[in-house]
Scaffold this motif. Structure first.
Motif, PDB file in Angstrom:
ATOM      1  N   LYS A   1      29.946 -77.432  -1.094  1.00 46.77           N
ATOM      2  CA  LYS A   1      29.402 -77.249  -2.428  1.00 46.77           C
ATOM      3  C   LYS A   1      29.479 -75.811  -2.929  1.00 46.77           C
ATOM      4  O   LYS A   1      29.782 -75.564  -4.062  1.00 46.77           O
ATOM      5  CB  LYS A   1      27.990 -77.765  -2.450  1.00 46.77           C
ATOM      6  N   ARG A   2      29.181 -74.849  -2.050  1.00 46.10           N
ATOM      7  CA  ARG A   2      29.245 -73.442  -2.429  1.00 46.10           C
ATOM      8  C   ARG A   2      29.830 -72.673  -1.256  1.00 46.10           C
ATOM      9  O   ARG A   2      29.620 -73.041  -0.107  1.00 46.10           O
ATOM     10  CB  ARG A   2      27.873 -72.839  -2.713  1.00 46.10           C
ATOM     11  N   ALA A   3      30.525 -71.610  -1.543  1.00 46.51           N
ATOM     12  CA  ALA A   3      31.130 -70.826  -0.472  1.00 46.51           C
ATOM     13  C   ALA A   3      30.059 -70.253   0.463  1.00 46.51           C
ATOM     14  O   ALA A   3      30.285 -70.104   1.649  1.00 46.51           O
ATOM     15  CB  ALA A   3      31.969 -69.706  -1.068  1.00 46.51           C
ATOM     16  N   ALA A   4      28.885 -69.910  -0.079  1.00 42.97           N
ATOM     17  CA  ALA A   4      27.845 -69.283   0.735  1.00 42.97           C
ATOM     18  C   ALA A   4      26.924 -70.308   1.408  1.00 42.97           C
ATOM     19  O   ALA A   4      25.967 -69.940   2.057  1.00 42.97           O
ATOM     20  CB  ALA A   4      27.015 -68.343  -0.121  1.00 42.97           C
ATOM     21  N   ALA A   5      27.216 -71.593   1.237  1.00 45.03           N
ATOM     22  CA  ALA A   5      26.355 -72.614   1.835  1.00 45.03           C
ATOM     23  C   ALA A   5      26.538 -72.626   3.352  1.00 45.03           C
ATOM     24  O   ALA A   5      27.634 -72.386   3.848  1.00 45.03           O
ATOM     25  CB  ALA A   5      26.699 -73.988   1.258  1.00 45.03           C
ATOM     26  N   PRO A   6      25.477 -72.910   4.081  1.00 41.53           N
ATOM     27  CA  PRO A   6      25.616 -72.988   5.542  1.00 41.53           C
ATOM     28  C   PRO A   6      26.462 -74.190   5.937  1.00 41.53           C
ATOM     29  O   PRO A   6      26.473 -75.211   5.259  1.00 41.53           O
ATOM     30  CB  PRO A   6      24.174 -73.149   6.030  1.00 41.53           C
ATOM     31  N   LEU A   7      27.181 -74.045   7.035  1.00 44.14           N
ATOM     32  CA  LEU A   7      27.914 -75.161   7.615  1.00 44.14           C
ATOM     33  C   LEU A   7      26.892 -76.168   8.126  1.00 44.14           C
ATOM     34  O   LEU A   7      25.926 -75.797   8.796  1.00 44.14           O
ATOM     35  CB  LEU A   7      28.779 -74.675   8.779  1.00 44.14           C
TER      36      LEU A   7
ATOM     37  N   ALA B   1      15.519 -76.836   6.103  1.00 49.68           N
ATOM     38  CA  ALA B   1      16.359 -76.064   7.022  1.00 49.68           C
ATOM     39  C   ALA B   1      17.550 -75.456   6.290  1.00 49.68           C
ATOM     40  O   ALA B   1      17.938 -74.312   6.554  1.00 49.68           O
ATOM     41  CB  ALA B   1      16.831 -76.954   8.175  1.00 49.68           C
ATOM     42  N   LEU B   2      18.134 -76.216   5.352  1.00 50.50           N
ATOM     43  CA  LEU B   2      19.274 -75.704   4.579  1.00 50.50           C
ATOM     44  C   LEU B   2      18.858 -74.525   3.705  1.00 50.50           C
ATOM     45  O   LEU B   2      19.595 -73.533   3.599  1.00 50.50           O
ATOM     46  CB  LEU B   2      19.873 -76.812   3.716  1.00 50.50           C
ATOM     47  N   GLU B   3      17.692 -74.620   3.077  1.00 49.32           N
ATOM     48  CA  GLU B   3      17.205 -73.516   2.248  1.00 49.32           C
ATOM     49  C   GLU B   3      16.996 -72.259   3.079  1.00 49.32           C
ATOM     50  O   GLU B   3      17.398 -71.167   2.683  1.00 49.32           O
ATOM     51  CB  GLU B   3      15.903 -73.901   1.553  1.00 49.32           C
ATOM     52  N   ALA B   4      16.363 -72.421   4.236  1.00 45.40           N
ATOM     53  CA  ALA B   4      16.115 -71.271   5.107  1.00 45.40           C
ATOM     54  C   ALA B   4      17.430 -70.685   5.623  1.00 45.40           C
ATOM     55  O   ALA B   4      17.600 -69.461   5.674  1.00 45.40           O
ATOM     56  CB  ALA B   4      15.220 -71.681   6.275  1.00 45.40           C
ATOM     57  N   ALA B   5      18.370 -71.547   5.997  1.00 45.44           N
ATOM     58  CA  ALA B   5      19.657 -71.083   6.516  1.00 45.44           C
ATOM     59  C   ALA B   5      20.459 -70.361   5.435  1.00 45.44           C
ATOM     60  O   ALA B   5      21.115 -69.362   5.700  1.00 45.44           O
ATOM     61  CB  ALA B   5      20.448 -72.260   7.078  1.00 45.44           C
ATOM     62  N   ALA B   6      20.404 -70.872   4.219  1.00 45.07           N
ATOM     63  CA  ALA B   6      21.140 -70.256   3.110  1.00 45.07           C
ATOM     64  C   ALA B   6      20.518 -68.918   2.706  1.00 45.07           C
ATOM     65  O   ALA B   6      21.220 -68.029   2.225  1.00 45.07           O
ATOM     66  CB  ALA B   6      21.183 -71.201   1.916  1.00 45.07           C
ATOM     67  N   ALA B   7      19.208 -68.776   2.898  1.00 48.49           N
ATOM     68  CA  ALA B   7      18.517 -67.543   2.512  1.00 48.49           C
ATOM     69  C   ALA B   7      18.763 -66.407   3.495  1.00 48.49           C
ATOM     70  O   ALA B   7      18.502 -65.253   3.177  1.00 48.49           O
ATOM     71  CB  ALA B   7      17.013 -67.812   2.392  1.00 48.49           C
ATOM     72  N   ALA B   8      19.279 -66.731   4.686  1.00 49.69           N
ATOM     73  CA  ALA B   8      19.551 -65.693   5.681  1.00 49.69           C
ATOM     74  C   ALA B   8      20.644 -64.765   5.156  1.00 49.69           C
ATOM     75  O   ALA B   8      21.435 -65.141   4.283  1.00 49.69           O
ATOM     76  CB  ALA B   8      19.980 -66.334   6.993  1.00 49.69           C
TER      77      ALA B   8
END
Length: 170
Positions: A45-51, A119-126
Motif C-alpha cells: 500500500k505504501r513504500a514506508a509500510a512495514p512488511l 501492531a502495524l501502527e506501532a511498526a510503521a511509527a518506528a
C-alpha cells in the motif's frame, strides 16, 4: 516477489530453503474460495509500510515457532493467535482443540484484526518500519482470516505437518 520473499523469510528463520516451483495463485484462490487477487498481484500500500508476513496452518504445525523465529531474525514483532480472541461459544472445547472450536465462527475477528492493526501502527511509527508477523490457523479461511487478516499480508506462508505430529504438539 513472493517466492523471493519466502526464501528470505525461510532463511531468516534458519530453515533449509529451496526455491519453490511457480504456483498458480489464481487456482489457489478459486480452490480456497478467496477473493480474486488476494494471493496474486497484491501491491504494498505504501513504500514506508512495514512488511507483513502471515503464517497459516493447522494447530501443531509450527506456526508460533516460525512466527517467533521470523520476527526475531527480521527485527519485527509477532501478532499471535491468542485464546483471548476466541468467543465464549468455544471456551469449553478450546482446550481440547477439537474441530468444533477450530471454526471461524468462534473467533472474534474484529478483535483479532484490531490487534494486527495496532501492531502495524506501532511498526510503521518506528524510525525504520519493522516487519510484522501474524500467525493464525484460520488466516486463509474464507469466512474469517481471508477477510480480516490475509488482505493486510504481503506474504502468507502455509505450514503443514502430518496429523500425528500436529496432535502430539497440541
Amino acid at each position: 516477489r513472493g517466492s523471493r520473499a519466502g526464501i528470505v523469510a525461510g532463511r531468516a528463520a534458519g530453515m533449509p530453503v529451496t526455491a519453490p516451483p511457480a504456483a498458480d495463485a489464481a487456482a489457489y484462490e478459486r480452490a480456497w474460495g478467496l477473493p480474486e487477487g488476494s494471493l496474486a498481484g497484491q501491491k504494498r500500500k505504501r513504500a514506508a509500510a512495514p512488511l507483513v508476513v502471515g503464517v497459516a496452518g493447522p494447530s501443531g504445525a509450527g506456526k508460533s515457532t516460525l512466527a517467533r523465529r521470523l520476527a526475531e531474525a527480521l527485527g519485527g514483532v509477532v501478532v499471535r493467535e491468542d485464546p483471548k480472541f476466541f468467543l465464549k461459544s468455544c471456551a469449553p472445547s478450546y482446550a481440547l482443540r477439537d474441530p468444533i472450536s477450530e471454526e471461524p465462527a468462534h473467533v472474534d475477528w474484529p478483535g483479532t484484526a484490531g490487534a494486527l492493526d495496532a501492531a502495524l501502527e506501532a511498526a510503521a511509527a518506528a524510525e525504520a518500519p519493522r516487519p510484522v508477523v501474524v500467525e493464525h490457523y484460520l488466516l486463509l479461511a474464507p469466512e474469517g482470516g481471508a477477510v480480516h487478516l490475509a488482505p493486510k499480508c504481503d506474504l502468507v506462508l502455509m505450514l503443514d505437518a502430518p496429523q500425528e505430529t500436529c496432535r502430539e504438539r497440541r
